[in-house]
Design a protein around this motif. Structure first.
Motif, short mmCIF file in Angstrom:
data_model
loop_
_atom_site.label_atom_id
_atom_site.label_comp_id
_atom_site.label_asym_id
_atom_site.label_seq_id
_atom_site.Cartn_x
_atom_site.Cartn_y
_atom_site.Cartn_z
N GLU A 172 0.40 -1.38 -0.31
CA GLU A 172 0.26 -0.37 0.23
C GLU A 172 1.30 0.84 -0.02
OE1 GLU A 172 -3.35 -0.06 -0.71
OE2 GLU A 172 -3.33 -2.74 -0.03
N HIS A 173 -0.04 2.43 -0.37
CA HIS A 173 0.53 4.30 -0.26
C HIS A 173 1.04 3.72 1.38
CE1 HIS A 173 0.95 4.33 -4.98
NE2 HIS A 173 -0.93 3.97 -4.22
N ILE A 174 1.93 5.25 1.65
CA ILE A 174 1.98 6.14 2.97
C ILE A 174 0.98 5.96 3.20
CG2 ILE A 174 3.62 7.94 4.05
CD1 ILE A 174 5.37 6.82 1.97
N ASP A 175 0.59 6.03 4.17
CA ASP A 175 -0.48 5.95 4.83
C ASP A 175 -0.76 7.09 6.35
OD1 ASP A 175 -3.74 6.20 5.35
OD2 ASP A 175 -4.01 4.69 5.86
N ILE A 176 -0.27 8.35 6.57
CA ILE A 176 -0.63 9.40 7.20
C ILE A 176 -0.90 10.78 6.41
CG2 ILE A 176 1.45 8.44 8.38
CD1 ILE A 176 3.20 9.89 7.17
N SER A 177 -1.47 11.17 7.78
CA SER A 177 -1.89 12.58 7.59
C SER A 177 -0.82 13.62 6.14
CB SER A 177 -1.98 13.63 8.55
OG SER A 177 -1.01 14.01 8.92
N ASP A 178 -1.33 14.46 5.79
CA ASP A 178 -1.05 15.14 4.77
C ASP A 178 -0.08 16.39 4.93
OD1 ASP A 178 -3.25 14.39 3.22
OD2 ASP A 178 -3.82 15.96 2.66
N ILE A 179 -0.18 16.97 6.29
CA ILE A 179 0.58 17.28 6.86
C ILE A 179 1.87 16.82 7.08
CG2 ILE A 179 1.38 18.50 8.70
CD1 ILE A 179 -1.82 20.03 8.64
N ASP A 180 1.54 15.78 8.05
CA ASP A 180 2.89 14.59 8.51
C ASP A 180 3.58 14.01 7.39
OD1 ASP A 180 2.03 14.82 11.27
OD2 ASP A 180 0.66 13.50 11.11
N ILE A 181 2.75 13.52 6.37
CA ILE A 181 4.00 13.34 5.31
C ILE A 181 4.66 14.77 5.09
CG2 ILE A 181 3.79 12.99 2.73
CD1 ILE A 181 0.96 11.49 3.28
N GLU A 182 4.53 15.51 4.46
CA GLU A 182 5.15 17.44 4.22
C GLU A 182 6.20 17.49 5.55
OE1 GLU A 182 2.23 20.11 3.25
OE2 GLU A 182 2.12 19.44 1.81
N LYS A 183 6.02 17.11 6.78
CA LYS A 183 7.18 17.75 7.51
C LYS A 183 7.80 16.35 7.36
CE LYS A 183 4.61 20.12 10.97
NZ LYS A 183 3.43 20.01 12.03
N GLU A 184 7.53 15.25 7.45
CA GLU A 184 9.11 14.40 7.11
C GLU A 184 9.62 14.18 6.11
OE1 GLU A 184 10.12 11.50 9.09
OE2 GLU A 184 8.90 12.01 9.28
N LEU A 185 8.71 14.64 4.49
CA LEU A 185 9.46 14.93 3.43
C LEU A 185 10.71 15.81 3.38
CD1 LEU A 185 6.98 13.28 1.08
CD2 LEU A 185 8.23 12.34 1.95
N ASP A 186 10.02 16.81 4.20
CA ASP A 186 10.76 18.18 4.46
C ASP A 186 12.27 17.82 5.19
OD1 ASP A 186 9.41 19.98 2.73
OD2 ASP A 186 8.22 20.31 4.27
N ARG A 187 11.98 16.85 5.47
CA ARG A 187 12.77 16.70 7.31
C ARG A 187 13.86 16.13 5.85
NH1 ARG A 187 9.35 16.82 11.07
NH2 ARG A 187 8.88 14.81 11.44
N GLN A 188 13.62 14.94 4.83
CA GLN A 188 14.71 14.96 4.54
C GLN A 188 16.24 15.34 3.93
OE1 GLN A 188 13.87 12.11 0.99
NE2 GLN A 188 11.46 11.80 2.00
N PRO A 189 16.97 15.09 3.48
CA PRO A 189 18.34 15.64 3.30
C PRO A 189 18.14 16.64 1.88
CG PRO A 189 19.08 13.37 4.35
CD PRO A 189 17.52 13.38 4.07
N ALA A 190 18.53 18.18 2.14
CA ALA A 190 18.20 19.26 1.08
C ALA A 190 19.32 18.09 0.31
CB ALA A 190 18.20 20.29 1.53
N PHE A 191 20.84 17.77 0.26
CA PHE A 191 21.42 17.78 -0.67
C PHE A 191 21.43 16.50 -1.37
CE2 PHE A 191 26.16 16.88 -1.86
CZ PHE A 191 25.66 17.60 -3.22
N ALA A 192 21.12 15.87 -2.24
CA ALA A 192 22.01 14.16 -2.49
C ALA A 192 22.08 13.87 -3.75
CB ALA A 192 20.12 13.95 -1.74
N VAL A 193 22.05 12.49 -4.15
CA VAL A 193 22.88 11.65 -5.49
C VAL A 193 20.87 12.44 -6.02
CG1 VAL A 193 23.10 10.52 -6.62
CG2 VAL A 193 24.26 10.85 -4.86
N PHE A 194 21.29 12.66 -7.28
CA PHE A 194 20.32 12.72 -8.20
C PHE A 194 19.33 12.41 -9.18
CE2 PHE A 194 18.36 16.04 -11.69
CZ PHE A 194 16.96 15.19 -11.51
#
Length: 292
Positions: A41-63
Motif C-alpha cells: 500500500e501507499h504511505i498512509d499518514i496525514s497530509d501535514i505529517d507527510i509534508e513535514k517528514e519529506l521536508d526533513r529529508q536531506p536537502a542535498f543528495a544524489v539526483f
C-alpha cells in the motif's frame, strides 16, 4: 527495426513483471531511513505529517545515477577507438521546504555526463555534457496517502565546445514520479524545447520530447533494475536505456552496475549517430524512496 521492437517488448515485459510480482506481496510494514512505508500500500499518514517528514529529508543528495562505467559497442567492430569509458555526476539541492504557494518547494539540479576514449592514444575526452536545472516540485497526496510528486523545471544542456562542435539547447520540463508500491516506481517527463545551438537545430528529431521510465527494487534491496524509453521522431524510433545494479553491501550505497543503450542522442556531440553498447562499472544510486 527488429532491435527497436525487441527493446520495446523488453521494457513492457519488465513493467508487467514488476507490477504482477508485487501485487502478490503481503502488507508487512517496512521501515526506511526517512519514512515508514506499508507494503504494497501507499504511505498512509496525514497530509501535514507527510509534508513535514519529506521536508526533513536531506536537502542535498544524489539526483540521477552517479556512475563510472567502461564498455564496448554491439553494432560495430570493437577496437581501442570504439571501446570507451563513461561517467556521470549528478546532484540536487532543495532550496526551500514546501512553503511556497500551493505547497510547492524549490530545488536546483546539476548533472554532468562525460564520454572518454580511454583506450585511444592520449585518452582524450570525446564529449562532456553539462545539464543544470532550476525547478519547483509538489508532493502528490490523495486520501492521506503519498502517491508521488510532480515537477516543473527550466533546464539547459550543452557540451561547452565552440564552433562546429558546439551543442546546446534549453527546455521547460514537466515531470511526475509515482510510487506504485515500495518496490516499483514510474516516472514520466515531457519537455518544451528551445534549441538555440546553431550546430544542432534538429536535435529534437533525435532526443524526442519526453521519456517514460520504471524502477524496480528487490525485496532485499540489493537489486535495482531500471528501464527508460525515449521516443523520437518517426514510427518505432525509440532510444532505450536499461540498467541493472547490485548493491555490494547493505551498509554502503555502492552498486556493481551494467548499462545498455540503444538509439541516438546519448552524447550531444554525436547526437545523430546510432549507437548500441553495453558498459559495466560502479554506481552510487539516489534514494529509491526519495521523492525526486
Amino acid at each position: 527495426m527488429k532491435i527497436r521492437i525487441l527493446s520495446l517488448l523488453l521494457f513492457l515485459f519488465f513493467t508487467a513483471f514488476c507490477v504482477e510480482g508485487y501485487a502478490q506481496q503481503d502488507t508487512t510494514v517496512l521501515h526506511t531511513k526517512h519514512i515508514r512505508l506499508p507494503r504494497p500500500e501507499h504511505i498512509d499518514i496525514s497530509d501535514i505529517d507527510i509534508e513535514k517528514e519529506l521536508d526533513r529529508q536531506p536537502a542535498f543528495a544524489v539526483f540521477k545515477d552517479a556512475f563510472f562505467v567502461t564498455g564496448i559497442p554491439l553494432n560495430e567492430k570493437v577496437n581501442n577507438r570504439t571501446a570507451d569509458a563513461m561517467f556521470q555526476f549528478s546532484i540536487r539541492q532543495r532550496l526551500t521546504k514546501s512553503y511556497l504557494p500551493f505547497n510547492f518547494f524549490a530545488y536546483l539540479t546539476f548533472s554532468q555526463k562525460a564520454f572518454w576514449d580511454i583506450y585511444a592514444e592520449s585518452s582524450p575526452f570525446r564529449d562532456i555534457n553539462f545539464n543544470p536545472g532550476l525547478g519547483v516540485g509538489k508532493y502528490l497526496i490523495k486520501d492521506n496517502k503519498l502517491i508521488g510528486a510532480t515537477f516543473i523545471q527550466i533546464e539547459h544542456e550543452s557540451n561547452g565546445k565552440d564552433g562546429e562542435e558546439s551543442r546546446s539547447w534549453n527546455y521547460l520540463s514537466v515531470s511526475a514520479k509515482f510510487f506504485i508500491n515500495t518496490h516499483f516506481t514510474t516516472h514520466v517527463k515531457l519537455w518544451a524545447p528551445y534549441v538555440d545551438g546553431g550546430e544542432n537545430k534538429d536535435l529534437i528529431r533525435y532526443r524526442g520530447i519526453g521519456t517514460v521510465s520504471a524502477n524496480y527494487l528487490s525485496p532485499n534491496t540489493l537489486w535495482w533494475i531500471s528501464g527508460e524509453l525515449n521516443p523520437r521522431k518517426g514510427f518505432g524510433n525509440v532510444n532505450t536505456t536499461f540498467s541493472v545494479a547490485y548493491k555490494i553491501s547493505n551498509r554502503y550505497n555502492q552498486f556493481v552496475y551494467a548499462r545498455f543503450f540503444n538509439g541516438r542522442g546519448d552524447s550531444l556531440l554525436n547526437y545523430k549517430q546510432y549507437e548500441m553498447n553495453i558498459r559495466v562499472g560502479i554506481c552510487i544510486k539516489p534514494d529509491f524512496y526519495g521523492i525526486y
